[in-house]
Design an enzyme around this catalytic site. Structure first.
Site, PDB file in Angstrom:
ATOM      1  N   GLY A  62       3.288   6.351  -0.069  1.00 26.84           N
ATOM      2  CA  GLY A  62       4.209   5.471  -1.624  1.00 26.84           C
ATOM      3  C   GLY A  62       4.443   4.406  -1.215  1.00 26.84           C
ATOM      4  O   GLY A  62       4.835   3.379  -0.218  1.00 26.84           O
ATOM      5  N   SER A  69       0.735  -1.217   0.425  1.00 29.96           N
ATOM      6  CA  SER A  69      -0.156  -0.046  -0.284  1.00 29.96           C
ATOM      7  C   SER A  69       0.898   1.213   0.027  1.00 29.96           C
ATOM      8  O   SER A  69       2.036   1.605  -0.197  1.00 29.96           O
ATOM      9  CB  SER A  69      -0.458   0.150   1.477  1.00 29.96           C
ATOM     10  N   HIS A  70       0.162   2.428  -0.622  1.00 28.72           N
ATOM     11  CA  HIS A  70       0.535   3.584  -0.466  1.00 28.72           C
ATOM     12  C   HIS A  70       0.973   4.412   1.264  1.00 28.72           C
ATOM     13  O   HIS A  70       1.899   4.830   1.401  1.00 28.72           O
ATOM     14  CB  HIS A  70       0.261   4.417  -0.886  1.00 28.72           C
ATOM     15  N   SER A  71       0.097   3.684   1.885  1.00 28.35           N
ATOM     16  CA  SER A  71       0.235   3.931   3.605  1.00 28.35           C
ATOM     17  C   SER A  71       0.695   2.671   4.668  1.00 28.35           C
ATOM     18  O   SER A  71       0.339   2.100   4.090  1.00 28.35           O
ATOM     19  CB  SER A  71      -1.250   4.574   3.452  1.00 28.35           C
ATOM     20  N   ASP A  76      -2.978  -2.012  -3.265  1.00 25.84           N
ATOM     21  CA  ASP A  76      -3.528  -0.725  -3.617  1.00 25.84           C
ATOM     22  C   ASP A  76      -3.764  -0.023  -4.084  1.00 25.84           C
ATOM     23  O   ASP A  76      -4.992  -0.243  -5.502  1.00 25.84           O
ATOM     24  CB  ASP A  76      -3.789   0.458  -2.119  1.00 25.84           C
TER      25      ASP A  76
END
Lengths: 207, 225
Positions: free
Chosen positions: B43, B9-11, B67
């Protein structure tokens, strides 16, 4: 004129210099349609490429490009890291362990880079991405193969410039910009612009 | 030896949240988060994804879920760079539903392809069918009343699916006019069976009797609540 590992390393250093010079412009292009980091991210990646080349230059052109690929993948992030990383990695794979490049192998490397970016990003020409610069560049390089490495890279750089400009009226269909739909019209795609900048730097460095 | 999962995921917090949810369904599955950048920013980080895939692989392979956008590219690049790219697969699935379905499938001992398929099919509309479905053969049936507090909510649904995993039996759970595949956590959850609801279980196939017996035992234990 020979194009050995040292010459390819010189091309990458020229590419890094142009990215550093244009990093604010690239980030400004990214601001209205992306996440305002394209210039900084690429600059971080290419700065790292230059420092690894300062430590040691691999023995073959393919080795140099592979080193650039792995460094960009680790340091750039976002979509540009995997995309540029894949482009350099596929080019490196195509070159194998050749110690010196001729015009045909440079054309093959550009075509492999394009195929890699298309496979990774699943974008076509007209989606307002770096494919819009790289695709005409690879075609122009192939058409100019008889003009030698300098000639074909110059033709590729010209085609990439035109291709990048062609993204301005397009609706972005990939990446963050695609969420904007029609509102992405009127913007030069930052990835297409950075691709054109890099090819121009390569062409001028080899001349 | 079970298939491992990696959530890209980016988070960092989103990845950890999905892992928390999936791990609750599948205590014996290695589910790892690869979210965010090393400096804490938003990112996806290639090196973290590669490291997570290597740690999640106990020999049965790894399934990666992602994601958005570049998370898919980072995940695919990480898989291609593995010594054995065939040991891991990136699956296009809704992140939360896919992670839950994949973890339950992995807990039940499914192989890498089946875990990936479980995640991918989690994006399809819930497998609840209204009205009478034609059944092959004479089903074995039982009627159960749910006495546990949360009914067929996530954890009990996962327990039910796990209890019959690997049995050669087609199991259908019916609540009123709705029917769900007993092998699908998401389908069972979408029945919304609550405490004191009565469900009808029917099973067909060579191990139908064993499936019924295990579900009855689980209900008698109030789903271990």
């Amino acid at each position: 004129m020979g194009c050995d590992a040292a010459a390819v390393a010189a091309l990458l250093r020229a590419g890094a210099a142009t990215i550093a010079e244009h990093r604010v412009e690239l980030t400004d292009l990214d601001r209205p349609i992306g996440d305002s980091d394209h210039g900084e991210n690429l600059n971080r990646g290419f700065t790292a490429v230059v420092s690894t080349l300062d430590t040691a230059v691999p023995e073959t052109p393919g080795g140099v490009l592979k080193l650039a690929a792995t460094t960009l993948i680790s340091k750039v992030g976002g979509a540009a890291g995997p995309l540029y990383g894949t482009a350099f990695l596929r080019a490196a794979t195509t070159l194998g362990d050749k110690s010196e490049l001729d015009a045909a192998s440079v054309v093959a490397a550009l075509q492999a880079a394009l195929a890699g970016v298309v496979a990774r990003g699943k974008a076509d020409v007209g989606d307002a991405t770096m494919v819009d610069a790289l695709s005409p560049a690879a075609a122009a390089a192939e058409a100019s193969e008889n003009n030698g490495i300098a000639g074909l890279l110059a033709a590729a750089a010209d085609a990439a410039d035109q291709g990048a400009q062609s993204t301005v009226p397009l609706v972005a269909r990939k990446g963050r910009a695609s969420y904007l739909g029609e509102r992405s019209v009127g913007h030069l795609d930052p990835g297409a612009r950075s691709t054109a900048l890099l090819l121009r730097a390569f062409a001028e460095a080899v001349r | 030896m079970r298939v491992g999962l990696v959530v890209v995921s980016h988070s960092a917090r989103l990845a950890e949240g999905v892992v928390e949810l999936a791990a609750q369904m599948a205590p014996d599955v290695t589910v790892l988060a690869a979210g965010g950048l090393p400096d804490g920013g938003v990112g996806t980080d290639y090196d973290s994804v590669v490291a997570a895939v290597q740690r999640a692989d106990s020999g049965a392979g790894v399934v990666l879920l992602y994601d958005l956008g570049s998370a898919q590219m980072t995940a695919e690049l990480a898989v291609e760079s593995l010594a054995d790219p065939g040991s891991a697969v990136v699956v296009d699935a809704p992140l939360v539903e896919g992670a839950v379905a994949a973890s339950v499938a992995a807990q039940g001992g499914a192989d890498r392809a089946a875990v990936a398929e479980a995640a991918a099919s989690a994006g399809a509309p819930p497998a609840v069918e209204t009205g009478l479905a034609p059944e092959a053969g004479a089903p074995q049936t039982t009627r159960l009343t749910l006495h546990n507090e949360v009914g067929l909510h996530a954890r009990p649904a996962a327990l039910l699916v796990r209890s019959i995993a690997g049995l050669d039996a087609d199991v259908r759970i019916r609540l009123g006019d709705d029917e769900a595949d007993g092998h699908s956590v998401l389908a069972l959850m979408s029945l919304s069976a609550r405490k004191d609801d009565t469900i009808d279980v029917s099973a067909t196939g060579p191990q139908a009797g064993e499936a019924i017996r295990r579900i009855e035992a689980l209900a008698e234990r109030n789903f271990d609540e």
